[in-house]
Write a protein that holds these residues in place. Structure first.
Motif, PDB file in Angstrom:
ATOM      1  N   GLY A  50       0.764  -1.243   0.000  1.00  0.00           N
ATOM      2  CA  GLY A  50       0.000   0.000   0.000  1.00  0.00           C
ATOM      3  C   GLY A  50       0.790   1.286   0.000  1.00  0.00           C
ATOM      4  N   ASP A  51       0.047   2.358  -0.322  1.00  0.00           N
ATOM      5  CA  ASP A  51       0.530   3.742  -0.392  1.00  0.00           C
ATOM      6  C   ASP A  51       1.651   3.919  -1.416  1.00  0.00           C
ATOM      7  OD1 ASP A  51      -1.407   4.603   1.298  1.00  0.00           O
ATOM      8  OD2 ASP A  51      -0.077   5.197   2.918  1.00  0.00           O
ATOM      9  N   ILE A  52       1.294   3.658  -2.651  1.00  0.00           N
ATOM     10  CA  ILE A  52       2.184   3.934  -3.775  1.00  0.00           C
ATOM     11  C   ILE A  52       2.231   5.437  -4.034  1.00  0.00           C
ATOM     12  CG2 ILE A  52       2.405   3.643  -6.289  1.00  0.00           C
ATOM     13  CD1 ILE A  52       1.093   0.827  -5.834  1.00  0.00           C
ATOM     14  N   PHE A  53       1.110   6.124  -3.783  1.00  0.00           N
ATOM     15  CA  PHE A  53       0.955   7.530  -4.146  1.00  0.00           C
ATOM     16  C   PHE A  53       1.281   8.497  -3.009  1.00  0.00           C
ATOM     17  CE2 PHE A  53      -2.001   5.550  -7.225  1.00  0.00           C
ATOM     18  CZ  PHE A  53      -1.592   6.176  -8.386  1.00  0.00           C
ATOM     19  N   TRP A  82      -4.070  -2.513  -1.222  1.00  0.00           N
ATOM     20  CA  TRP A  82      -4.295  -1.074  -1.335  1.00  0.00           C
ATOM     21  C   TRP A  82      -4.055  -0.349  -0.021  1.00  0.00           C
ATOM     22  CZ3 TRP A  82      -9.694  -2.765  -3.224  1.00  0.00           C
ATOM     23  CH2 TRP A  82      -9.586  -3.315  -4.512  1.00  0.00           C
ATOM     24  N   GLY A  83      -3.423   0.819  -0.120  1.00  0.00           N
ATOM     25  CA  GLY A  83      -3.316   1.724   1.014  1.00  0.00           C
ATOM     26  C   GLY A  83      -4.364   2.814   0.910  1.00  0.00           C
ATOM     27  N   ASN A  84      -4.501   3.612   1.971  1.00  0.00           N
ATOM     28  CA  ASN A  84      -5.514   4.673   1.927  1.00  0.00           C
ATOM     29  C   ASN A  84      -5.185   5.728   0.874  1.00  0.00           C
ATOM     30  OD1 ASN A  84      -3.361   5.320   3.784  1.00  0.00           O
ATOM     31  ND2 ASN A  84      -4.560   7.050   4.534  1.00  0.00           N
ATOM     32  N   HIS A  85      -3.890   5.968   0.620  1.00  0.00           N
ATOM     33  CA  HIS A  85      -3.535   6.927  -0.425  1.00  0.00           C
ATOM     34  C   HIS A  85      -3.804   6.352  -1.821  1.00  0.00           C
ATOM     35  CE1 HIS A  85      -1.675  10.228   1.892  1.00  0.00           C
ATOM     36  NE2 HIS A  85      -1.451   9.279   2.783  1.00  0.00           N
ATOM     37  N   ASP A  86      -3.683   5.047  -1.970  1.00  0.00           N
ATOM     38  CA  ASP A  86      -4.033   4.422  -3.248  1.00  0.00           C
ATOM     39  C   ASP A  86      -5.535   4.513  -3.496  1.00  0.00           C
ATOM     40  OD1 ASP A  86      -1.325   3.591  -3.454  1.00  0.00           O
ATOM     41  OD2 ASP A  86      -1.785   1.850  -2.200  1.00  0.00           O
ATOM     42  N   ILE A  87      -6.314   4.187  -2.465  1.00  0.00           N
ATOM     43  CA  ILE A  87      -7.767   4.194  -2.629  1.00  0.00           C
ATOM     44  C   ILE A  87      -8.258   5.612  -2.898  1.00  0.00           C
ATOM     45  CG2 ILE A  87      -8.751   4.603  -0.319  1.00  0.00           C
ATOM     46  CD1 ILE A  87      -9.597   1.554  -2.474  1.00  0.00           C
ATOM     47  N   LEU A  88      -7.532   6.608  -2.397  1.00  0.00           N
ATOM     48  CA  LEU A  88      -7.891   7.999  -2.664  1.00  0.00           C
ATOM     49  C   LEU A  88      -7.778   8.297  -4.161  1.00  0.00           C
ATOM     50  CD1 LEU A  88      -8.598  10.795  -1.419  1.00  0.00           C
ATOM     51  CD2 LEU A  88      -6.138  11.236  -1.317  1.00  0.00           C
ATOM     52  N   TRP A  89      -6.670   7.893  -4.780  1.00  0.00           N
ATOM     53  CA  TRP A  89      -6.487   8.107  -6.216  1.00  0.00           C
ATOM     54  C   TRP A  89      -7.454   7.246  -7.024  1.00  0.00           C
ATOM     55  CZ3 TRP A  89      -3.004  11.141  -9.170  1.00  0.00           C
ATOM     56  CH2 TRP A  89      -2.170  11.973  -8.407  1.00  0.00           C
ATOM     57  N   ALA A 133     -10.574  16.362  -4.709  1.00  0.00           N
ATOM     58  CA  ALA A 133     -10.129  17.538  -3.948  1.00  0.00           C
ATOM     59  C   ALA A 133      -8.976  17.177  -3.015  1.00  0.00           C
ATOM     60  CB  ALA A 133     -11.302  18.115  -3.159  1.00  0.00           C
ATOM     61  N   ASN A 134      -9.063  16.027  -2.352  1.00  0.00           N
ATOM     62  CA  ASN A 134      -7.983  15.583  -1.465  1.00  0.00           C
ATOM     63  C   ASN A 134      -6.691  15.329  -2.232  1.00  0.00           C
ATOM     64  OD1 ASN A 134      -8.494  14.845   1.600  1.00  0.00           O
ATOM     65  ND2 ASN A 134     -10.450  14.512   0.547  1.00  0.00           N
ATOM     66  N   VAL A 135      -6.793  14.668  -3.377  1.00  0.00           N
ATOM     67  CA  VAL A 135      -5.612  14.393  -4.194  1.00  0.00           C
ATOM     68  C   VAL A 135      -4.909  15.689  -4.571  1.00  0.00           C
ATOM     69  CG1 VAL A 135      -4.884  13.678  -6.509  1.00  0.00           C
ATOM     70  CG2 VAL A 135      -6.290  12.153  -5.123  1.00  0.00           C
ATOM     71  N   ILE A 136      -5.676  16.668  -5.041  1.00  0.00           N
ATOM     72  CA  ILE A 136      -5.072  17.927  -5.483  1.00  0.00           C
ATOM     73  C   ILE A 136      -4.502  18.703  -4.302  1.00  0.00           C
ATOM     74  CG2 ILE A 136      -5.547  20.153  -6.581  1.00  0.00           C
ATOM     75  CD1 ILE A 136      -7.653  18.685  -8.285  1.00  0.00           C
ATOM     76  N   ARG A 137      -5.202  18.689  -3.174  1.00  0.00           N
ATOM     77  CA  ARG A 137      -4.681  19.401  -2.000  1.00  0.00           C
ATOM     78  C   ARG A 137      -3.347  18.803  -1.559  1.00  0.00           C
ATOM     79  NH1 ARG A 137      -4.323  18.115   2.968  1.00  0.00           N
ATOM     80  NH2 ARG A 137      -5.773  16.355   2.778  1.00  0.00           N
TER      81      ARG A 137
END
Length: 654
Positions: free
Chosen positions: A200-203, A226-233, A245-249
């Motif tokens: 998880g958390d590639i991004f 999947w990590g939480n940052h992956d699921i966000l993307w 919005a979270n990704v861009i912030r």
């Protein structure tokens, strides 16, 4: 005589299409039984890459130090430490290192001979646990015959030496040595790791999540939890506006717009124009980007990014408030703070206390309806959503994440996931409200994965798809999300409140409880693994300096060591890697990586230190692995097929 049921007979007839004679079935049984008795392949576990692609790619190349260890063991008596270091660098970066070597003025013919012999010797060492059939499938086609002959050629001692020598001389003479060395280096790197697990958390944070995914898509054997940052993307790619919005912030916060704009071709120009128009006179004090000292940004860039970051943060808080109101079973009302702000006095009430805000400028918020987007904000978000949905590269990467990924995976008695199994203080599994009732433990994991898959792949306009798209955001930061593992995400507080006591994100009890063996046993049993002989491997929570990443007497490994530069002050290292080979587990901590260029020119490897080693008394063979058990099932079926052939129940096809 072995009894065969009618249902088994139907299956055996299908199997006979692949193994049509007694000879073919017997050969496959012998082959499978031989493979079962080979040592298990090396598994490599990496977590929380966070876009730090140079460090990640180097660790892939050196297999967390495994290749260097093999070189040192194999050539300890025949090569100096300097020669071994050069040889290792050549395997990691063959094309770049060859260019430097050819410019150095050394005797190239002698260099090629020595290097080719060493490559063949090392390949023989790393392939010893594999069958010739498996190795043959990994060898590049253009050199398949040559490499096989060098590995398995003539049998007489002197004849074999002369035979190999003639092949190597021919390689040098016809000027293919450079290409051959490059292909051999790639083959050694490939075979050194049988299976790669990304937890998880590639991004996010670092500049190259897209580059990491490009590399993973080329890997011969990989799975992803999947990590939480992956699921966000993934949610952003599905069209969830709060995720977008979270990704861009986060990208503006960490000066990582390169991933968005170059990696994925997503322009944020509409947002930039809106931000400069709306917040042009606002200094946005707590929105300045976080960059390293090496990133030379002009003051104007800092100021512009700060305004963009604030603009998208306000939009984010509005969109999140809408989702929380829409789905009360998320139980996340504590995140809805815009209606608790006194905009006249610039204060906010949180948990019964009033805090002063560090910024008093909120031109887009209507105090009577604080979660409504303005027309301009709606227009910006519609443009951004379309850009995410239309990014071909992003959609390709997310489809790969779905194809190779899951929320958790059980493999060889290891339970792998990114975040946590939500638990209560008493050690019970947390009951979670869902749209379909309540779930806990493994059932909660399975439900969550099913819902987001419906969100991405579901029928447009269907209720299931809408619910799934919304649910991506919950998995990103939900209180009981197995990917998040904290009581509350405190983004608003970090942006607007100076009192750092409000920034605390309380961890789920799992992180304390998983230090106890009895809790590990309970979780293992919940996921269908044996008590006592299984392990939990997860990341997500950076292991602070002085803390042990190995817990519960070696039953739990927390391997987030801080790939992201933003975390390295806290962790004191630049990431952990876990190796699981036929001798047991090896956990290594990595020092920061400077660059591939320095690694080639100065032959600097990532310094990896063994943190923990868990040896076993009996070497693990394939027959003890999940793959070996699948082989045994096939062996049993093939033995029944032999009985069916010999008794005349099924005719041979010859």
């Amino acid at each position: 005589m072995m009894q065969i049921s009618e249902s088994e007979l139907k299956y055996l007839r299908l199997l006979s299409e692949s193994y049509g004679t007694i000879g073919e079935a017997s050969t496959e049984i012998i082959n499978l039984m031989a493979i079962q008795n080979l040592p298990k392949g090396t598994e490599h576990f990496i977590s929380d890459i966070h876009g730090e692609y140079e460090s990640f790619l180097h660790i892939l190349k050196n297999a967390s130090g495994v290749i260097k260890l093999k070189i040192d063991e194999t050539f300890a008596d025949s090569a100096t430490p300097e020669e071994r270091r050069t040889f290792a660098t050549l395997i990691y970066y063959p094309e770049e290192k060859l260019e430097l070597i050819k410019k150095s003025g050394i005797d190239l013919h002698a260099f090629y001979r020595k290097t080719l012999y060493r490559l063949i010797t090392l390949l023989g060492i790393v392939t010893v646990k594999y069958t010739r059939s498996y190795v043959r499938k990994q060898i590049p086609k253009e050199y398949a015959y040559i490499i096989e002959e060098l590995l398995y050629g003539a049998t007489e001692a002197q004849g074999k030496a002369d035979y190999k020598d003639s092949i190597i001389e021919s390689i040098i003479e016809i000027n293919v040595a450079d290409d051959f060395i490059t292909k051999m280096a790639e083959l050694i790197r490939r075979i050194s790791v049988y299976k790669l697990h990304i937890l998880g958390d590639i991004f996010d944070r670092g500049p190259g999540g897209d580059i990491v995914l490009d590399a993973l898509m080329k890997h011969h054997s990989v799975d992803i939890q999947w990590g939480n940052h992956d699921i966000l993307w993934m949610g952003a790619a599905a069209g969830n506006r709060a995720c977008i919005a979270n990704v861009i912030r986060i990208c503006t916060r960490y000066d990582n717009l390169h991933t968005l704009e170059v990696g994925y071709g997503i322009s944020i120009r509409p947002l930039v124009i809106f931000a400069m128009d709306t917040y042009g006179d606002d200094p946005c004090p707590n929105f300045k980007p976080i960059v390293s000292s090496k990133d030379a940004l002009y003051a104007s860039d800092f100021n512009s990014l700060a305004k963009v970051s604030k603009a998208i943060a306000i939009i984010q808080f509005k969109l999140e408030g809408q989702l929380i109101e829409k789905h009360p079973y998320y139980e996340m009302d504590a995140l809805r703070l815009l209606h608790k702000v006194d905009y006249k006095n610039a204060t906010v009430e949180i948990d019964g206390r009033t805090y002063e805000l560090n910024n008093k400028y909120f031109p887009t918020i209507d105090p009577d309806d604080p979660y409504r987007l303005t027309e301009a904000e709606e227009a910006v978000m519609n443009r951004l959503r379309a850009a995410f949905l239309e990014s071909e590269v992003l959609q390709k990467h997310v489809q790969f994440l779905f194809a190779k990924g899951s929320i958790y995976k059980c493999s060889n008695n290891n339970l792998m996931f990114h975040g946590c199994v939500p638990m209560e203080e008493d050690g019970s599994f947390t009951m979670v409200k869902t749209s379909g009732g309540e779930a806990s433990g493994k059932a909660w994991f399975d439900y969550a994965e099913r819902i987001v898959r419906q969100g991405y792949f579901g029928e447009e306009g269907s209720r299931q798809k809408e619910r799934g798209v919304d649910f991506f955001w919950y998995l990103w930061c939900g209180y009981k999300s197995p990917l998040f593992g904290k009581k509350k995400i405190t983004t608003f507080e970090r942006c607007f409140i100076e009192d750092e006591s409000t920034w605390v994100e309380e961890k789920n009890p799992y992180y304390k409880l998983s230090e106890q063996e009895e809790i590990v046993d309970k979780i293992a049993e919940e996921f269908g693994l044996p008590r006592e002989d299984s392990h939990i491997i997860n990341g997500h929570m950076p292991v602070s300096k002085g803390k042990n990443p190995v817990r519960a007497n070696g039953r739990t490994f927390v391997i987030d060591g801080g790939f992201a530069k933003a975390y390295q002050k806290k962790t004191g290292v630049a990431g952990y890697s876990l190796i699981y080979n036929s001798y047991g587990f090896i956990l290594t901590a990595h020092e920061p990586f400077e660059s591939a260029e320095i690694a080639v020119q100065e032959e600097r490897d990532i310094l990896s230190t063994t943190v923990a080693k868990q040896n076993i008394t009996t070497r693990i063979l394939n027959k003890s692995t999940d793959t070996g058990m699948e082989m045994q099932d096939k062996i049993d079926s093939l033995k029944k097929l032999l009985v069916a052939y010999r008794s005349g129940l099924i005719k041979q096809r010859a």
